[in-house]
Motif scaffolding. Sequence first.
Motif, PDB file in Angstrom:
ATOM      1  N   GLN A 244      -0.478  -2.004  -5.827  1.00 58.84           N
ATOM      2  CA  GLN A 244      -1.721  -2.646  -6.250  1.00 58.84           C
ATOM      3  C   GLN A 244      -2.085  -2.181  -7.653  1.00 58.84           C
ATOM      4  O   GLN A 244      -2.054  -0.975  -7.958  1.00 58.84           O
TER       5      GLN A 244
ATOM      6  N   LYS B  81       0.827  -1.209   0.000  1.00 56.32           N
ATOM      7  CA  LYS B  81       0.000   0.000   0.000  1.00 56.32           C
ATOM      8  C   LYS B  81       0.864   1.263   0.000  1.00 56.32           C
ATOM      9  O   LYS B  81       0.544   2.240  -0.695  1.00 56.32           O
ATOM     10  N   THR B  82       1.964   1.234   0.766  1.00 57.39           N
ATOM     11  CA  THR B  82       2.826   2.412   0.839  1.00 57.39           C
ATOM     12  C   THR B  82       3.475   2.711  -0.506  1.00 57.39           C
ATOM     13  O   THR B  82       3.596   3.884  -0.915  1.00 57.39           O
ATOM     14  N   HIS B  83       3.913   1.674  -1.221  1.00 54.38           N
ATOM     15  CA  HIS B  83       4.603   1.855  -2.502  1.00 54.38           C
ATOM     16  C   HIS B  83       3.642   1.794  -3.692  1.00 54.38           C
ATOM     17  O   HIS B  83       4.103   1.760  -4.844  1.00 54.38           O
ATOM     18  N   LYS B  84       2.301   1.733  -3.407  1.00 47.88           N
ATOM     19  CA  LYS B  84       1.279   1.776  -4.450  1.00 47.88           C
ATOM     20  C   LYS B  84       1.518   0.705  -5.514  1.00 47.88           C
ATOM     21  O   LYS B  84       1.561   0.991  -6.718  1.00 47.88           O
TER      22      LYS B  84
ATOM     23  N   PRO C  23      -3.925  -0.735 -10.600  1.00 51.78           N
ATOM     24  CA  PRO C  23      -5.069   0.198 -10.594  1.00 51.78           C
ATOM     25  C   PRO C  23      -6.284  -0.320 -11.352  1.00 51.78           C
ATOM     26  O   PRO C  23      -7.406   0.116 -11.085  1.00 51.78           O
TER      27      PRO C  23
END
Length: 430
Positions: A242, A237-240, A244
């Motif tokens: 997931q 989640k911190t490094h995005k 989109p």
Amino acid sequence: MSLPQRGGAVGGPQGTPGGPKRPAGPPQPQQHQQKAAAKPVKKKKLADKILPQKVRELVPESQAYMDLLAFERKLDTTIMRKRLDIQEALKRPMKLKKKLRIFISNTSFPAKEGEEGSVATWEMRVEGRLMDEDIRAESTKVKRKFSSFFKSLVIELDKDMYGPDNHLVEWHRTTTTQETDGFQVKRPGDKTVKCTILLLLDYQPLQFKLDQRLARLLGVHTQTRPVIISALWQYIKTHKLQDPHEKEYVNCDAFLQQIFKTEKMKFAEIPQRLNPLLNPPDPIVIKHMISMEDLKQAETKKTACYDIDVEVDDTLKTQMNNFLLSTTSQQEILSLDNKIQETVETINSLKTSREFFLSSAKDPQVFMNKWLESQSKDLKTMTDVTGNPEEERRVEYYYQPWVPEGVTRYFYGKIQQKRAELDSSMGVRH
């Protein structure tokens, strides 16, 4: 005006008016016992404990009771919310970190002079206890055994001195293991012995040691599986990472690609991909020296201490569980609620009696007319009487325009009935 109503008829068999009766008084204890035996116990409703508005107007001090009732509602809501919080907290493991002090002592036993075959021996004991245990509470609670902290214990002695078959002492937990306060090793010898003690903690719930690369990436060395997965999700989640467009996929960065050997993976695959990266925790290693130089005298003892961190169940968890299971206070509250409801019923009965006598004293004639009218309605309901007995008992009812025609029709019907009976007895046929 609402008046109390009598259960019986207004008058006797000939229609004579009956005298007024006093309304029922406060309920007696015997009556309550009979009702309780006949009906099942029901949970008291809030409306059963509220005082009527007229009582509050007559007794201003009763407002204090209503304030207490409102406070009780708030308190019940707060207690219910706290009970739910405690139930949620009990679902999660509640652990405290404490210091376990390990005592390793060795005692020497010199050879006995004059006895053939007597050799010098030594004995080593491994014991321990929690450092912050309350000494005053030890007498009231069961003390936890030393072996209950570990899954296995291995003592490795000098292989050159005791040979490959006698240099290991092992203990492993099984389903039938009896807990003990310590471990003891006894061997012959009067020389200094090097030994290594390997202690594997019994983690509850199970903990795992992460792969070195993943441990550096997440900042987690040894933890439970849920904590490891949570830390990995936090990293994603911190490094995005997931995807989109496809939310169920994770786009691995360079570090995750090195660890998981893939560029893209599903969230559902993470637990399975983690399995090869989870290893058993490292044991605690204690290097100890059994020195005989200071133990030349008979049965002398030498002790060394080592402190290690262990996790124990939070005592608050037991208290919280006891609070949820306790029914003593609930039974006491239910008993008090019953007493409150009985008192409110008595107050309502006395209020009805007061209104009855006040109405009678204010205007006896109007009171008796209204009361008799009310009793007449009750009698009509109970006996299924047609018409309106209350109006029919008054003289004015029989001076209405339809009365003469009604009387004529009545007598005509009676005459026709008697004529038919007379003709029938005389055998006259028309």
